[in-house]
Write an enzyme that holds these catalytic residues in place. Sequence first.
Site, PDB file in Angstrom:
ATOM      1  CG  ASP A 146      -1.830   1.226   1.253  1.00 37.80           C
ATOM      2  OD1 ASP A 146      -2.444   1.502   0.207  1.00 37.80           O
ATOM      3  OD2 ASP A 146      -1.916   1.905   2.289  1.00 37.80           O
ATOM      4  CB  SER A 147       0.288   4.665  -1.179  1.00 38.13           C
ATOM      5  OG  SER A 147      -1.002   4.814  -0.630  1.00 38.13           O
ATOM      6  CB  CYS A 190      -2.692   1.141  -2.853  1.00 38.26           C
ATOM      7  SG  CYS A 190      -2.424   2.811  -3.499  1.00 38.26           S
ATOM      8  CG  ASN A 191      -8.974   2.312  -4.170  1.00 34.76           C
ATOM      9  OD1 ASN A 191      -9.788   1.666  -4.789  1.00 34.76           O
ATOM     10  ND2 ASN A 191      -8.989   2.393  -2.856  1.00 34.76           N
ATOM     11  CB  THR A 192      -3.377   5.432  -6.565  1.00 27.61           C
ATOM     12  OG1 THR A 192      -4.245   6.266  -5.786  1.00 27.61           O
ATOM     13  CG2 THR A 192      -2.749   6.253  -7.666  1.00 27.61           C
ATOM     14  CD  GLU A 200      -3.337   9.120   7.112  1.00 25.47           C
ATOM     15  OE1 GLU A 200      -2.441   9.950   7.339  1.00 25.47           O
ATOM     16  OE2 GLU A 200      -3.219   8.186   6.286  1.00 25.47           O
ATOM     17  CB  CYS A 221     -10.778   5.728  -0.064  1.00 26.27           C
ATOM     18  SG  CYS A 221      -9.388   6.292   0.953  1.00 26.27           S
ATOM     19  CG  HIS A 248      -7.385   6.250   4.881  1.00 28.70           C
ATOM     20  ND1 HIS A 248      -6.525   5.971   3.843  1.00 28.70           N
ATOM     21  CD2 HIS A 248      -6.602   6.731   5.888  1.00 28.70           C
ATOM     22  CE1 HIS A 248      -5.294   6.284   4.199  1.00 28.70           C
ATOM     23  NE2 HIS A 248      -5.303   6.744   5.432  1.00 28.70           N
TER      24      HIS A 248
END
Lengths: 273, 273
Positions: free
Chosen positions: B9-10, B72-74, B151, B184, B186
């Site tokens: 993941d990013s 990670c979506n991107t 976050e 996303c 998150h």
Amino acid sequence: MKQPIGVIDSGVGGLTVARELMRQLPKETFIYLGDTKRCPYGPRSEEEVRAFTWQMVNYLLKKDIKMLVIACNTATAYTLEELQETLHIPVIGVIEPGARAAIKFSQNRRIGVIGTEGTIESEAYPNALVSIDQKIRVNSLACPPFVPMVEEGTLSGPQAEKIVAETLKPLKDMNHIDTLILGCTHYPIIKDLIQQEMGTHIQVISSGEETAREASLILAYHKALEVDEAQPQHEFYTTGDIEKFRLVANNWFDEPVRVLKFVELEHVPSSAY
Amino acid sequence: MKQPIGVIDSGVGGLTVARELMRQLPKETFIYLGDTKRCPYGPRSEEEVRAFTWQMVNYLLKKDIKMLVIACNTATAYTLEELQETLHIPVIGVIEPGARAAIKFSQNRRIGVIGTEGTIESEAYPNALVSIDQKIRVNSLACPPFVPMVEEGTLSGPQAEKIVAETLKPLKDMNHIDTLILGCTHYPIIKDLIQQEMGTHIQVISSGEETAREASLILAYHKALEVDEAQPQHEFYTTGDIEKFRLVANNWFDEPVRVLKFVELEHVPSSAY
């Protein structure tokens, strides 16, 4: 021309799986073969079920199917592994998709399974569940009145509610499960009745919906999803009475189905499998 | 020794996917690598995202992983196809599982998608949905306030409810969708808030849950499911500050996580990918 997906079942129950496949994969063409003449498979020996299933598979392989869905719990239990190892196309059954969905939904790891006596006795669902997570506790219950009730068309009203309530009582009394697998392809037809009886806090899982979802993934994984947007022309075949089959199919589908012809599977020589 | 599954993941968002993987596949061992130092990937160029992703993949391949999950979506949007074609292990991303689950749940074929600006602009979800069913209508909405809110730990209370209500208002006003994809990683942390704001008639889909479900199927399909029941020892790696990563991870997991070490990915020569 679109390459079709084959769907086999011991009779009409698998039509609920076919319906979900058509809904979730609207570009795909399906060929359904129901062995209504020799239905149900539940009381038959493993050898017989394997022979009958192979006859259906061989019939569909000649139609150049790109995937096979075994929409029958008994046939899945006896032949899935063998078919996966032998055929050169992806093969999926109805048991594992329901098990994986239940694991996703359940928070307390207490899962109920209802099905025919054969499916419950086979312990196919508990085995599939526990092989992934050994801490899962399974409460199984055979519900013999449900299949005749559905096939007779008793789908709502006080009589239907009474049968469902009485049949599910032992499971409801345990009152621990948070997820219930409908381990028989007939049961989605009375899903609302079952949900109502068990309560809205119970997640009721239809194997057909989950099998269609997994068929979608496996096709995508093999880059075999249909891209042509033209309306597909599905085909339905039965080994039994065409009119009886059409009646049930038309009751369960929104659109009239094309029951093409009677298939005499007994003529397939046993050496063919 | 158990052969691990790699999760990249990013940053920390993919931990929600890892948590679901661990819950649904309790016998499997996971190695998580979060590129927190170079997070977020959203505003970066495709070339950069591809380079960074390959660096992470090469790091995990040395650990003999049997499957790769792009949490990670991107990174999924830019690298999934390439990685699937290049690697000799199964690779799955987070976009298609959410899309397939939405198709399963939606009855009216109107599906909402929320995500970061990058994910929404990429149209990855509408593309995935419409490629399966061209009659699906998608309402997308970027929700920039959600990632910082999660976050910072603003997860409940009037302030959190206000942000969620104001952000989701455009989607709620349209009032047609019956299914909402959390696009996303998150967002599952504030799933209850989102569900409350959208109403219980909306099926809210967490990509992490659905990705874990599909990982389970792909492992089973490849006969690669772990059978050893011994408690697995997961490993977490970050390219950024270890303590900061541990803090977030411990907040999101029930048990303390082992953040093993800092990984300096920049040292991987570009010729390695």
